[in-house]
Design an enzyme around this catalytic site. Structure first.
Site, PDB file in Angstrom:
ATOM      1  N   HIS A   1       0.870  -1.185   0.000  1.00 36.58           N
ATOM      2  CA  HIS A   1       0.000   0.000   0.000  1.00 36.58           C
ATOM      3  C   HIS A   1       0.903   1.231   0.000  1.00 36.58           C
ATOM      4  CE1 HIS A   1      -3.733  -2.288   0.872  1.00 36.58           C
ATOM      5  NE2 HIS A   1      -2.919  -3.092   1.530  1.00 36.58           N
TER       6      HIS A   1
ATOM      7  N   ASP B   1      -8.742  -5.245  -2.092  1.00 32.80           N
ATOM      8  CA  ASP B   1      -8.068  -5.424  -0.801  1.00 32.80           C
ATOM      9  C   ASP B   1      -8.334  -4.281   0.189  1.00 32.80           C
ATOM     10  OD1 ASP B   1      -6.099  -6.829   0.921  1.00 32.80           O
ATOM     11  OD2 ASP B   1      -5.095  -4.912   0.738  1.00 32.80           O
TER      12      ASP B   1
ATOM     13  N   ASP C   1       2.273  -6.741   2.338  1.00 32.34           N
ATOM     14  CA  ASP C   1       1.099  -5.996   2.824  1.00 32.34           C
ATOM     15  C   ASP C   1       1.551  -4.752   3.586  1.00 32.34           C
ATOM     16  OD1 ASP C   1      -1.515  -5.244   3.195  1.00 32.34           O
ATOM     17  OD2 ASP C   1      -1.927  -6.700   4.792  1.00 32.34           O
TER      18      ASP C   1
ATOM     19  N   GLY D   1      -2.678  -2.350  10.169  1.00 31.00           N
ATOM     20  CA  GLY D   1      -1.637  -2.353   9.144  1.00 31.00           C
ATOM     21  C   GLY D   1      -0.272  -2.065   9.721  1.00 31.00           C
TER      22      GLY D   1
HETATM   23  C1  NCD Z   1      -4.513  -2.622   4.892  1.00 31.78           C
HETATM   24  C2  NCD Z   1      -4.498  -1.104   4.742  1.00 31.78           C
HETATM   25  O1  NCD Z   1      -4.208  -0.429   5.721  1.00 31.78           O
HETATM   26  O2  NCD Z   1      -4.719  -0.598   3.631  1.00 31.78           O
HETATM   27  N1  NCD Z   1      -4.504  -2.944   6.272  1.00 31.78           N
HETATM   28  C3  NCD Z   1      -4.135  -4.112   6.840  1.00 31.78           C
HETATM   29  O3  NCD Z   1      -4.231  -4.257   8.066  1.00 31.78           O
HETATM   30  N2  NCD Z   1      -3.657  -5.108   6.133  1.00 31.78           N
HETATM   31  C4  NCD Z   1      -5.653  -3.207   4.144  1.00 31.78           C
HETATM   32  C5  NCD Z   1      -5.540  -4.682   3.926  1.00 31.78           C
HETATM   33  O4  NCD Z   1      -4.551  -5.186   3.372  1.00 31.78           O
HETATM   34  O5  NCD Z   1      -6.454  -5.412   4.272  1.00 31.78           O
HETATM   35 ZN    ZN Z   2      -3.372  -5.032   1.969  1.00 37.65          ZN
HETATM   36 ZN    ZN Z   3      -6.126  -7.106   2.961  1.00 34.61          ZN
END
Ligand code: NCD
Ligand code: ZN
Ligand code: ZN
Ligand code: ZN
Length: 395
Positions: free
Chosen positions: A20, A112, A265, A284
């Protein structure tokens, strides 16, 4: 440009299927520029930037911007991921063909952050994706099984009253999507697998000849729910940290190839969204700069994976799954160099302040790892030298 590579390990440049980068919309937490620096420092030569930006990457305008901006920065190929639906978790399929035909050449689609929980939409998306030759990646979470937006499960969470994203929320979607992919003759990829049951389902689906692949994150290979004891929101993530038995099953699944690859991620959040009460914090964790070090200490050090295996899970398999033709192949004579050098005897301690991301909060703060990426080369150009960003595009 001389690199001193004495005693170092040569690997193909890493490919991250799941990152992200927050641009457009949340440049206060990460930008394509800062995220590209983090990726290069982590040994990556290609990353796939998730679609949950603001605006959502559900149009070619956004996906082409992401690709172009990545090329301008020039540290890593930033491949845009398109949203499956108009608006995440929408009721209408996005114009996947237009995004796939754009300059950004979108190869993977995902909502996602949200699960495509409507089975009819998922079925149509899979059918359409197979005619387009692109990949659907699913954030496996049945929202009607989770209490609240984000949740935790396990003895520690139960004792602390952090109620729940149960394993069944993930596993029921993995099972459903395996069957939908079978019927659509399509491929499906499972994002951030987190449970022992998902590993079992992957084995079952493969046995049926279903085209299903899965990734695991470095944090789910390293951390378990005992981290929740402190209620520190730094440990809040989707899917949640699970029990030690899940961690062990994920490690074994990755070693056996049942789980195909590692994806970070990487999910940066602002200080005020992580250093607050657990229930209101955002889920995240940062991941790009620590991924290789975690994979080595959780997989190579205990003898579950050799360096050939590291090349497979960090580079070759993700490149194959998503259909990158110019990256992630075994290093061969005549290849254009996308490569990474790792010092396997260079213990280092993580300090969030020193990370290249705009956000600096990390659950790995003060942890010491045994290996570190020292050098990254993107198409023959050094992007990281001695652990420092070297050349941006045009420099
Ligand atoms: C992700 C985000 O912050 O965009 N957060 C997470 O906890 N993994 C979204 C996601 O990957 O589900
Ligand atoms: Zn993600
Ligand atoms: Zn995710
Ligand atoms: Zn700072």
């Amino acid at each position: 440009e001389v690199v001193d590579a004495r005693g170092q390990i040569l690997l193909p440049g890493f490919v991250d299927m799941h990152t992200h980068l927050r641009e457009p919309g949340r440049e206060d937490t990460e930008t394509i520029e800062s995220g590209s620096a983090a990726a290069a420092l982590g040994g990556y030569t290609a990353v796939f930037a998730m679609a949950n930006t603001d605006p959502v990457a559900d149009s070619v305008v956004v996906t082409d911007h992401v690709w172009r901006r990545g090329q301008e920065v020039g540290l890593v190929d930033v491949h845009p991921v398109g949203a499956i639906t108009v608006g995440l978790k929408g009721k209408q399929l996005a114009e996947m063909a237009t995004m796939a035909a754009g300059i950004g050449r979108v190869k993977m689609f995902s909502d996602d952050g949200h699960c495509v929980d409507d089975p009819l939409i998922m079925r149509r998306a899979l059918e359409y994706s197979s005619s387009l030759g692109v990949l659907i990646a699913q954030h496996a979470e049945e929202p009607r099984l989770t209490v609240g937006a984000v949740a935790h499960e396990g003895p520690t969470a139960a004792r602390l009253g952090l109620a729940g994203w149960p394993r069944a929320a993930e596993e029921s979607i993995v099972a459903r999507d395996a069957l939908l992919a079978r019927d659509a003759g399509a491929r499906v990829h499972i994002c951030h697998a987190s449970t022992a049951g998902t590993v079992e389902l992957m084995k079952w689906a493969r046995g049926q000849g279903i085209s299903i692949t899965a990734e695991v994150t470095p944090h789910h290979l390293l951390l378990d729910d005992s981290r929740l004891e402190t209620y520190d929101a730094i440990n809040k993530v989707n899917p949640p940290l699970r029990e030690k038995s899940d961690v062990d099953a994920l490690r074994k699944g990755l070693a056996d190839g049942v789980i195909d690859c590692v994806a970070t991620d990487h999910a940066p959040h602002a200080e005020q969204d992580k250093c607050c009460e657990f229930s209101i914090a955002r889920p995240g964790m940062l991941g790009l700069e620590t991924a290789l070090s975690i994979v080595v200490d959780t997989m190579v050090t205990p003898g579950l994976l050799d360096w050939r295996g590291v090349a497979r899970v960090m580079s070759e398999r993700p490149a194959e799954i998503v259909g990158l033709v110019d990256q992630g192949r075994p290093i061969e004579v005549g290849e254009i160099a996308n490569l990474t050098l790792v010092d396997a005897n260079s213990s280092w301690t993580v300090s969030g302040e020193k990370l290249a991301s705009v956000a600096h909060n990390t659950p790995f703060e003060d942890m010491t790892f045994s290996s570190k990426v020292t050098t990254t080369v993107l198409r023959g150009r050094i992007t990281v030298r001695d652990g420092v960003v070297a050349n941006r595009a045009g420099e």
